[in-house]
Design a protein around this motif. Sequence first.
Motif, PDB file in Angstrom:
ATOM      1  N   ARG A 213      72.780  39.211  13.773  1.00  0.00           N
ATOM      2  CA  ARG A 213      73.909  39.426  14.693  1.00  0.00           C
ATOM      3  C   ARG A 213      75.028  40.226  14.044  1.00  0.00           C
ATOM      4  O   ARG A 213      75.721  40.993  14.714  1.00  0.00           O
ATOM      5  CB  ARG A 213      74.439  38.082  15.195  1.00  0.00           C
TER       6      ARG A 213
ATOM      7  N   GLN B 158      71.481  40.625  18.796  1.00  0.00           N
ATOM      8  CA  GLN B 158      72.373  41.140  19.825  1.00  0.00           C
ATOM      9  C   GLN B 158      72.057  40.467  21.155  1.00  0.00           C
ATOM     10  O   GLN B 158      70.972  39.903  21.341  1.00  0.00           O
ATOM     11  CB  GLN B 158      72.228  42.655  19.934  1.00  0.00           C
ATOM     12  N   ASP B 159      73.011  40.539  22.086  1.00  0.00           N
ATOM     13  CA  ASP B 159      72.866  39.791  23.336  1.00  0.00           C
ATOM     14  C   ASP B 159      71.619  40.172  24.126  1.00  0.00           C
ATOM     15  O   ASP B 159      71.068  39.341  24.860  1.00  0.00           O
ATOM     16  CB  ASP B 159      74.109  39.995  24.213  1.00  0.00           C
TER      17      ASP B 159
ATOM     18  N   ASP C 104      68.750  41.252  22.721  1.00  0.00           N
ATOM     19  CA  ASP C 104      67.546  41.128  21.905  1.00  0.00           C
ATOM     20  C   ASP C 104      66.608  40.072  22.477  1.00  0.00           C
ATOM     21  O   ASP C 104      67.043  39.005  22.925  1.00  0.00           O
ATOM     22  CB  ASP C 104      67.898  40.749  20.459  1.00  0.00           C
TER      23      ASP C 104
END
Length: 498
Positions: A164, A81-82, A84
């Motif tokens: 993702r 995820q963005d 992470d």
Amino acid sequence: MTQQTQQSKGGKEVLIISGAITVAFVIFGILFPDQLSSGSSWLFGFLTAKFGWLYLISVSFFVLFALGLAISPYGKIKLGQDDDKPEFSNFQWFAMLFGGGMGIGLVFWSISEPIMHFLSPPSAEPGTTAAMYEAMRTVFFHWGIHPWAIFATGGLALAYFQFRKGLPFLISSSFEPLLGDRIHGPIGKTIDILAVFATIFGVATSLGLGAGQIVGGLNNIWGIENNTLVTSIVIAVITVIFTVATVSGLHKAMQMVANFKVWLSVAFMVFLFIFGGTVFILNIFTNTTGGYFGNLIQQSLWMENESFIQGWTVFYWAWWIAWAPFVGQFVARVSKGRSIREFLLSVMLLPAGFGFIWLSIYGGAAFNLDAISGGAIQAAVGADYTTGLFATLQQLPLYALTGPLAIILILACFVGAADSATYVLAMLTSNGSMNPSKNSRTAWGIAQGAVTIILIIAGGSTILSILQTVSIVAAFPFMFVMLFMCYSIIKALRTEKI
């Protein structure tokens, strides 16, 4: 029936079918070893003669695909995820990528392959200085950017769709943009079975070579006979060791083995660098690195000497493709939170760079010591290519210590590769579970050892030939899987907001 139930059932189907194929292969090999050997020889000739060009083009495409994707706007997308963050520091991550490149194959071929190319080079006059440099450049080519581009491509697919998109840690998950929910059906399961098939025989090739080198070392140091029976016993004993370790949950012990392998590998590199001819090795490294990059494009598609390409380059490209699910899984699991650009460039370049240093030290020391000894190393490799490392160490001080330590290093690499492969096979046949059952790992451990022994028995005196064959055959269908995988990755990335 819920989707989870369907996936669970699908995982069992992959296990049952893959297990049945493996058992059938072992039984056939036991009952008809001659037929297995002759059939393998025919397949080897057919695939290399008719499709050698396809292996070269496909692997060249993987290099272009990985490089192109890394420098594209998609390169900034995270494997996760963005928000992470990477699970490991840069140093830890780099160390694990380096560790992933230090396997049985690199220990086995780092001396034997340069000497073999020196004696029978692709185009130069055998035994000349030109042949030596061409030999080293060829070894760099086989162990350089191309194999790691294959691993990076396979690892990217696993990491992207797992971290993702939240899909199972399976090769079939990377086809979700093309197949949708059908990845949980027969098509997806067929893809996973092909991944299992490639992994079994790709790793069996490494284990077979490693066992041969262990027995070659035992013969060189203590005079133990080098034959099929002794090699099979070595494989059986080591299979019991790593299988018991897996079942007993000796994770700390396996980690200690892995750490010991790394430090012992580094110790051997330093030892050879200091005593094997430091200036000569540095000259080899400099010249070969320049030659490698200067000839990279031409060499990637060079087929002038077809017999050499079929026996070496095609074998290597197939071997690396067969290893893609195995190494791809490793590099993917440690790369959560990294960007696509960071992942692809690091996986392609860092292990390859380390490999160049390793090969220069081992190969350079071998050539230097061979010249000093009047051809002792090339004579040893010409008689038995499994003894290259030991013949080189024999020319240096402390052989009574370094010889046995070399066997220990190969054993550590053998156990590490077998343990990791067993885990990956169990995961692939447990619907991508990150923690497959001990029963599954035990079964695949035994199966892996059995397949390797069967290949050793069937190969006999031509073991290298049959190991080359099974890699090429196992990789052939998976090569197409990887080509379609690239298209699927691009299709998925086009839905991202960048």
